[in-house]
Design an enzyme around this catalytic site. Structure first.
Site, short mmCIF file in Angstrom:
data_model
loop_
_atom_site.label_atom_id
_atom_site.label_comp_id
_atom_site.label_asym_id
_atom_site.label_seq_id
_atom_site.Cartn_x
_atom_site.Cartn_y
_atom_site.Cartn_z
N GLU A 1 0.84 -1.20 0.00
CA GLU A 1 0.00 0.00 0.00
C GLU A 1 0.87 1.25 0.00
OE1 GLU A 1 -3.62 1.61 2.89
OE2 GLU A 1 -1.85 0.67 3.78
N HIS B 1 2.49 4.57 1.00
CA HIS B 1 2.76 5.20 2.28
C HIS B 1 3.51 6.51 2.06
CE1 HIS B 1 1.50 1.43 4.14
NE2 HIS B 1 1.49 2.06 5.30
N ASP C 1 3.57 -1.87 6.01
CA ASP C 1 2.76 -2.64 6.96
C ASP C 1 3.33 -4.03 7.19
OD1 ASP C 1 1.04 -0.52 7.23
OD2 ASP C 1 -0.44 -1.29 5.82
N HIS D 1 -2.13 -3.60 9.24
CA HIS D 1 -2.88 -2.87 8.21
C HIS D 1 -4.27 -2.59 8.75
CE1 HIS D 1 -4.17 -1.51 4.31
NE2 HIS D 1 -5.00 -2.52 4.13
N GLU E 1 -7.13 -1.68 7.66
CA GLU E 1 -8.33 -2.20 7.00
C GLU E 1 -8.49 -3.72 7.10
OE1 GLU E 1 -6.26 0.04 5.86
OE2 GLU E 1 -7.25 1.59 4.68
N HIS F 1 -1.62 7.44 9.13
CA HIS F 1 -1.11 6.57 8.07
C HIS F 1 0.08 7.25 7.40
CE1 HIS F 1 -1.15 3.80 4.64
NE2 HIS F 1 -1.02 4.87 3.88
N GLU G 1 3.96 5.39 12.04
CA GLU G 1 4.52 4.44 11.06
C GLU G 1 5.90 4.87 10.60
OE1 GLU G 1 0.98 1.99 8.96
OE2 GLU G 1 1.43 3.93 8.04
#
Length: 250
Positions: free
Chosen positions: A29, A31, A40, A115, A117, A169, A174
């Site tokens: 994903e 970032h 992630d 993650h 989601e 995010h 992170e």
């Protein structure tokens, strides 16, 4: 030796019914301009390795792909390189893996997720498996942010206001974690002060192309640091170890 990928089947067989088996789950994903697509999964794998060292667990090869990135928690499908799974695919994949472990005689299973989601779909897979599990088998699912206290949040967000975990995010937490776990993949010189200006309170499809900043950033990551990463890791890891010791009586 705690990595399943490096074990022979003889070695795994000797440990399968008494040791904790850990499955890291991440995503591919976007970032932002400064963190890798694999962020992630890096976080899940590193936490899993640390946990395994504490409880003599076995770390499985990670599931590298996750459920669909959402605009207000990951940028959504607006960015090249974000490779998503349908919910049914992720549920089936995790369910198949867990059922295979149980058929092999594994009784203690932990899923380490990084993650946002993924959570509902991982829980759905676990729930479906749990309906027919042999007696004495147990599964736990942990996401690192659920283990972070307000005290640590206050220390990490000492200059920038905490936006909530969905928007955090590719931002301070992170970025700080990757600065600690995989600093060679971070490009701090590319980090800019940009965030989503209007957080939607509803979902609309097709997703508006101007909903998320072009950088992919949802929150400010300016004060990220390796030291903050260490602080987050220390608390989240302690929480994971405590959960495992409580649920599996190590």
């Amino acid at each position: 030796m705690n990595l399943m990928k490096n074990m022979t089947w003889y070695e795994f067989d000797a440990r399968k019914d008494k040791d904790l088996v850990i499955l890291p789950v991440g995503s591919v994903e976007q970032h932002g301009p400064h963190l890798p697509l694999f962020t992630d999964t890096i976080i899940s794998e590193k936490f899993s390795n640390l946990l395994a060292n504490k409880v003599n667990g076995i770390v499985m090869p990670a599931i590298n792909y996750g459920y669909k990135s959402q605009p207000a928690s990951g940028g959504g499908p607006l960015f090249p390189g974000t490779i998503d799974l349908n919910g049914a695919t992720l549920i089936s994949l995790v369910k198949d893996i867990i059922e295979e472990l149980i058929r092999d005689g594994v009784k203690k299973i932990a899923i380490v997720n990084s993650h946002f989601e993924n959570q509902a779909f991982l829980l759905e897979a676990i729930d479906l498996v749990s309906r027919n599990m042999p007696e004495g088998t147990k599964i736990v699912m942990m996401s690192w942010w659920d283990l972070i206290t307000q005290d640590t949040i206050d220390k990490v967000f000492d200059e920038v206001e905490f936006p909530g975990w969905a928007l955090e995010h590719a931002a301070i937490t992170e970025t700080s974690l990757i600065l600690k776990f995989a600093p060679e993949t971070v490009h701090m010189d590319r980090l800019i002060d940009e965030k989503i200006e209007e957080v939607p309170s509803y979902q609309v499809y097709p997703i508006p192309k101007d909903l998320v900043p072009k950088s992919g950033l949802l929150s400010i990551g300016r004060t990220s640091s390796k030291e903050k990463g260490e602080l987050i890791i220390q608390e989240a890891l302690e929480g994971m170890v405590n959960i495992v010791r409580k649920e599996f009586i190590f």
